[in-house]
Design an enzyme around this catalytic site. Sequence first.
Site, short mmCIF file in Angstrom:
data_model
loop_
_atom_site.label_atom_id
_atom_site.label_comp_id
_atom_site.label_asym_id
_atom_site.label_seq_id
_atom_site.Cartn_x
_atom_site.Cartn_y
_atom_site.Cartn_z
N ASP A 103 2.36 -6.08 11.90
CA ASP A 103 1.77 -5.11 12.80
C ASP A 103 0.39 -5.55 13.29
O ASP A 103 0.01 -5.28 14.43
CB ASP A 103 1.66 -3.75 12.10
CG ASP A 103 2.99 -3.02 12.03
OD1 ASP A 103 3.94 -3.45 12.71
OD2 ASP A 103 3.08 -2.02 11.29
N GLY A 104 -0.37 -6.24 12.42
CA GLY A 104 -1.69 -6.70 12.83
C GLY A 104 -1.62 -7.68 13.98
O GLY A 104 -2.40 -7.60 14.93
N ILE A 145 -4.30 9.30 9.60
CA ILE A 145 -3.56 10.15 8.66
C ILE A 145 -4.14 10.03 7.26
O ILE A 145 -4.15 11.00 6.50
CB ILE A 145 -2.05 9.79 8.67
CG1 ILE A 145 -1.25 10.88 7.95
CG2 ILE A 145 -1.78 8.44 8.05
CD1 ILE A 145 0.25 10.67 8.01
#
Length: 279
Positions: free
Chosen positions: A65-66, A183
């Site tokens: 994801d990075g 979150i």
Amino acid sequence: MLKDIRKIFIVTKAGEPRAAALASEVATWLASRGIDSLTVPHHCGMGNFPCSMTTCDLVLVLGGDGTMIGVAREVGGQSPMLGVNLGRVGFLTEVPADDWQQCLSDLLDGRMVVRRRLTLAYAVLRDGVRVHEGRVVNDIVVNRGSLARLIRLRVAIAGEWLGSIRADGMVVSTPTGSTAYSISSGGPIVHPDIAAVAVTPICPFMNDFRPMVLPGDCHLEIEVEEPASEVFLTLDGQECVPLALGDVIAIDAVDGGLLLVEPEESTYLSRLRTKGVIE
């Protein structure tokens, strides 16, 4: 839906042997199907891309994801993006590495969809002059330095000052980034189909500022009012900018700043369950 794909830009995580090996396999597979490809390693922020993103039909990212976020910040919504996961979570790089052939077959057969995601454009204003600017995919974080001191921030929404807050910092996130630092700081999960921005304080003193979800078309400003502590601006967890007293961070949403290719059968709620965000 993507149609008539003729050229794919393959971006690999720099220094990752698995990504380089997989890129070679993918390029050979694509060539056998008459698809041109160009492969480069990604060095975040180094401007390594040898051609304009608008010259390709798809950007295929091999990494975690990075890497996907870093590439997306440079692509800026110019081309659709698809990620093959070589990392851990794989929230944006949804395709497992072992399933890449089936995924690309579905892609060429028109069984993938392109979803528009909101990103954020920001500018740091110092005495009215822009000293830093750019875009983020996940979040913009104003946070304190190494000392455990609260910092004071003044917040304005659509030109109206909301008030000041003393906290460890503040997270401004896109719907995509609402399942990241936001979150963890107690912010809401925002469905990516909603054009909205989440604003979440980090450990606010006396809990005097509640997390907020703002319309995607509103202009947000955060002013640094803390003279006694180090304050930093962190961008997608990949870049850090020191801030000074009186600096103003101006933030606006960018519709379609990320074009994400996903399997037709994939749903946001199923990904939340699969990745352990909800049970």
